[in-house]
Design a protein around this motif. Structure first.
Motif, PDB file in Angstrom:
ATOM      1  N   LEU A   5      41.858  46.185  48.624  1.00  0.00           N
ATOM      2  CA  LEU A   5      40.873  47.193  48.217  1.00  0.00           C
ATOM      3  C   LEU A   5      40.751  48.193  49.356  1.00  0.00           C
ATOM      4  N   HIS A   6      41.026  49.461  49.057  1.00  0.00           N
ATOM      5  CA  HIS A   6      40.857  50.520  50.056  1.00  0.00           C
ATOM      6  C   HIS A   6      39.394  50.958  49.966  1.00  0.00           C
ATOM      7  N   HIS A   7      38.645  50.590  50.976  1.00  0.00           N
ATOM      8  CA  HIS A   7      37.174  50.673  50.932  1.00  0.00           C
ATOM      9  C   HIS A   7      36.638  51.662  51.964  1.00  0.00           C
ATOM     10  N   LEU A   8      35.884  52.656  51.454  1.00  0.00           N
ATOM     11  CA  LEU A   8      35.244  53.642  52.324  1.00  0.00           C
ATOM     12  C   LEU A   8      33.825  53.169  52.622  1.00  0.00           C
ATOM     13  N   ASN A   9      33.412  53.312  53.883  1.00  0.00           N
ATOM     14  CA  ASN A   9      32.056  52.854  54.230  1.00  0.00           C
ATOM     15  C   ASN A   9      31.000  53.647  53.450  1.00  0.00           C
ATOM     16  N   ALA A  10      29.848  53.025  53.259  1.00  0.00           N
ATOM     17  CA  ALA A  10      28.707  53.642  52.563  1.00  0.00           C
ATOM     18  C   ALA A  10      29.145  54.347  51.275  1.00  0.00           C
ATOM     19  N   SER A  11      29.817  53.614  50.413  1.00  0.00           N
ATOM     20  CA  SER A  11      30.314  54.234  49.180  1.00  0.00           C
ATOM     21  C   SER A  11      30.212  53.282  48.000  1.00  0.00           C
ATOM     22  N   ARG A  12      30.454  53.855  46.798  1.00  0.00           N
ATOM     23  CA  ARG A  12      30.404  53.055  45.567  1.00  0.00           C
ATOM     24  C   ARG A  12      31.480  51.971  45.549  1.00  0.00           C
ATOM     25  N   SER A  13      32.410  52.017  46.491  1.00  0.00           N
ATOM     26  CA  SER A  13      33.450  50.990  46.574  1.00  0.00           C
ATOM     27  C   SER A  13      32.851  49.595  46.813  1.00  0.00           C
ATOM     28  N   GLN A  14      31.610  49.559  47.315  1.00  0.00           N
ATOM     29  CA  GLN A  14      30.979  48.240  47.553  1.00  0.00           C
ATOM     30  C   GLN A  14      30.840  47.448  46.247  1.00  0.00           C
ATOM     31  N   ARG A  15      30.798  48.170  45.110  1.00  0.00           N
ATOM     32  CA  ARG A  15      30.749  47.461  43.814  1.00  0.00           C
ATOM     33  C   ARG A  15      31.967  46.548  43.642  1.00  0.00           C
ATOM     34  N   TRP A  18      31.991  43.519  45.929  1.00  0.00           N
ATOM     35  CA  TRP A  18      31.151  42.498  45.301  1.00  0.00           C
ATOM     36  C   TRP A  18      31.917  41.786  44.175  1.00  0.00           C
ATOM     37  N   LEU A  19      32.559  42.571  43.304  1.00  0.00           N
ATOM     38  CA  LEU A  19      33.287  41.958  42.180  1.00  0.00           C
ATOM     39  C   LEU A  19      34.409  41.042  42.691  1.00  0.00           C
ATOM     40  N   LEU A  20      35.116  41.474  43.717  1.00  0.00           N
ATOM     41  CA  LEU A  20      36.190  40.619  44.267  1.00  0.00           C
ATOM     42  C   LEU A  20      35.612  39.328  44.824  1.00  0.00           C
ATOM     43  N   GLU A  21      34.431  39.423  45.437  1.00  0.00           N
ATOM     44  CA  GLU A  21      33.775  38.210  45.947  1.00  0.00           C
ATOM     45  C   GLU A  21      33.369  37.300  44.794  1.00  0.00           C
ATOM     46  N   GLU A  22      32.879  37.882  43.704  1.00  0.00           N
ATOM     47  CA  GLU A  22      32.503  37.076  42.528  1.00  0.00           C
ATOM     48  C   GLU A  22      33.741  36.390  41.942  1.00  0.00           C
ATOM     49  N   LEU A  23      34.861  37.101  41.929  1.00  0.00           N
ATOM     50  CA  LEU A  23      36.095  36.551  41.338  1.00  0.00           C
ATOM     51  C   LEU A  23      36.716  35.465  42.227  1.00  0.00           C
ATOM     52  N   GLU A  24      36.359  35.496  43.505  1.00  0.00           N
ATOM     53  CA  GLU A  24      36.925  34.551  44.493  1.00  0.00           C
ATOM     54  C   GLU A  24      38.450  34.590  44.475  1.00  0.00           C
ATOM     55  N   VAL A  25      38.986  35.792  44.382  1.00  0.00           N
ATOM     56  CA  VAL A  25      40.439  35.948  44.397  1.00  0.00           C
ATOM     57  C   VAL A  25      40.828  36.403  45.811  1.00  0.00           C
ATOM     58  N   PRO A  26      41.897  35.830  46.381  1.00  0.00           N
ATOM     59  CA  PRO A  26      42.292  36.239  47.734  1.00  0.00           C
ATOM     60  C   PRO A  26      42.626  37.738  47.777  1.00  0.00           C
ATOM     61  N   HIS A  27      42.088  38.427  48.756  1.00  0.00           N
ATOM     62  CA  HIS A  27      42.343  39.865  48.847  1.00  0.00           C
ATOM     63  C   HIS A  27      42.105  40.324  50.274  1.00  0.00           C
ATOM     64  N   LYS A  77      42.995  40.659  34.614  1.00  0.00           N
ATOM     65  CA  LYS A  77      44.073  39.919  35.283  1.00  0.00           C
ATOM     66  C   LYS A  77      43.594  38.663  36.012  1.00  0.00           C
ATOM     67  N   TYR A  78      42.376  38.719  36.576  1.00  0.00           N
ATOM     68  CA  TYR A  78      41.955  37.627  37.467  1.00  0.00           C
ATOM     69  C   TYR A  78      40.739  36.842  36.959  1.00  0.00           C
ATOM     70  N   ASP A  79      40.338  37.084  35.706  1.00  0.00           N
ATOM     71  CA  ASP A  79      39.219  36.311  35.152  1.00  0.00           C
ATOM     72  C   ASP A  79      39.642  35.723  33.793  1.00  0.00           C
ATOM     73  N   PRO A  80      40.686  34.866  33.809  1.00  0.00           N
ATOM     74  CA  PRO A  80      41.225  34.368  32.531  1.00  0.00           C
ATOM     75  C   PRO A  80      40.218  33.527  31.752  1.00  0.00           C
ATOM     76  N   ASP A  81      39.255  32.941  32.443  1.00  0.00           N
ATOM     77  CA  ASP A  81      38.266  32.100  31.733  1.00  0.00           C
ATOM     78  C   ASP A  81      37.018  32.877  31.313  1.00  0.00           C
ATOM     79  N   HIS A  82      37.044  34.180  31.510  1.00  0.00           N
ATOM     80  CA  HIS A  82      35.937  35.048  31.075  1.00  0.00           C
ATOM     81  C   HIS A  82      34.594  34.641  31.683  1.00  0.00           C
TER      82      HIS A  82
END
Ligand SMILES: N[C@@H](CCC(=O)N[C@@H](CS)C(=O)NCC(=O)O)C(=O)O
Length: 204
Positions: A5-15, A18-27, A77-82
């Protein structure tokens, strides 16, 4: 698999952090810092995508821009169990998909505009008055929705909540925030999630 994830500080990219953390997918998070004078992204983001804006997702070298598209891609792609998105035959699906897109759509625009109005020193302008009205309309709509549904996507927490969270941080700074108890309750609930806390630790 190499997910970045190419993430800019203080930006909407924090969403998406968060989603990647919820998915617990290595990144991997690739950090970029705004120019302190212009507040714009550094030119190095232009090397990743012609618009040079964040968030950008890179999956095995393929780059995807736009928050809603990235969220839809990630859950497909990364939430096959919904766990984080309802199935298309679930009664919550229409609500879910509406809020995924509302995060960058009509309910978000008046909040985004308030940032540009400040930058343009257009406080007190007719545009600001119009955007204030639109903000109120959006806040009342979100509060009503959350008083009837536990989450943006319906009965369960979903990617729509990660996306909507950023706009609601603007709402929480308003002096009349107390008038919207359903939004307040939702914010407290989602901010207590371990993945939200991990997102804060990554650095927003
Ligand atoms: N519609 C895009 C908006 C992307 C966007 O404007 N990102 C901002 C961060 S909040 C940005 O990169 N701004 C820096 C710049 O424009 O140089 C999305 O949903 O991802």
């Amino acid at each position: 698999m190499s997910l970045k994830l190419h993430h800019l500080n203080a930006s909407r990219s924090q969403r998406l952090v968060w989603l990647l953390e919820e998915l617990e997918v290595p990144h991997e998070i690739v950090h970029y810092t705004r120019n302190t004078e212009t507040n714009l992204a550094p030119e190095s983001l232009l090397e990743v995508h012609p618009m040079g804006k964040s968030p950008l997702l890179e999956d095995d070298g393929v780059v995807i821009a736009e928050t809603g598209a990235i969220a839809e891609y990630l859950v497909a792609k990364y939430d096959p169990d919904h766990k984080l998105h309802p199935r298309s035959d679930d009664e919550d699906f229409p609500k879910y998909i509406e809020w995924v897109h509302s995060a960058e759509g009509s309910p978000f625009l008046p909040f985004l505009m308030s940032v540009y109005i400040r930058v343009a020193e257009a406080e007190g302008s007719p545009l600001e008055a119009r955007m204030n009205e639109e903000q109120l309309k959006a806040i009342r709509f979100m509060n009503q929705h959350l008083s009837e549904n536990a989450y943006f996507g319906g009965k369960n927490f979903s990617a729509a909540d990660c996306l909507m969270g950023f706009g609601l941080l603007f709402v929480s700074m308003r002096p009349d925030f107390g008038d919207y108890p359903a939004i307040k309750e939702w914010l407290e609930k989602v901010q207590a999630r371990p993945a939200f806390q991990r997102m804060l630790a990554v650095g927003i």
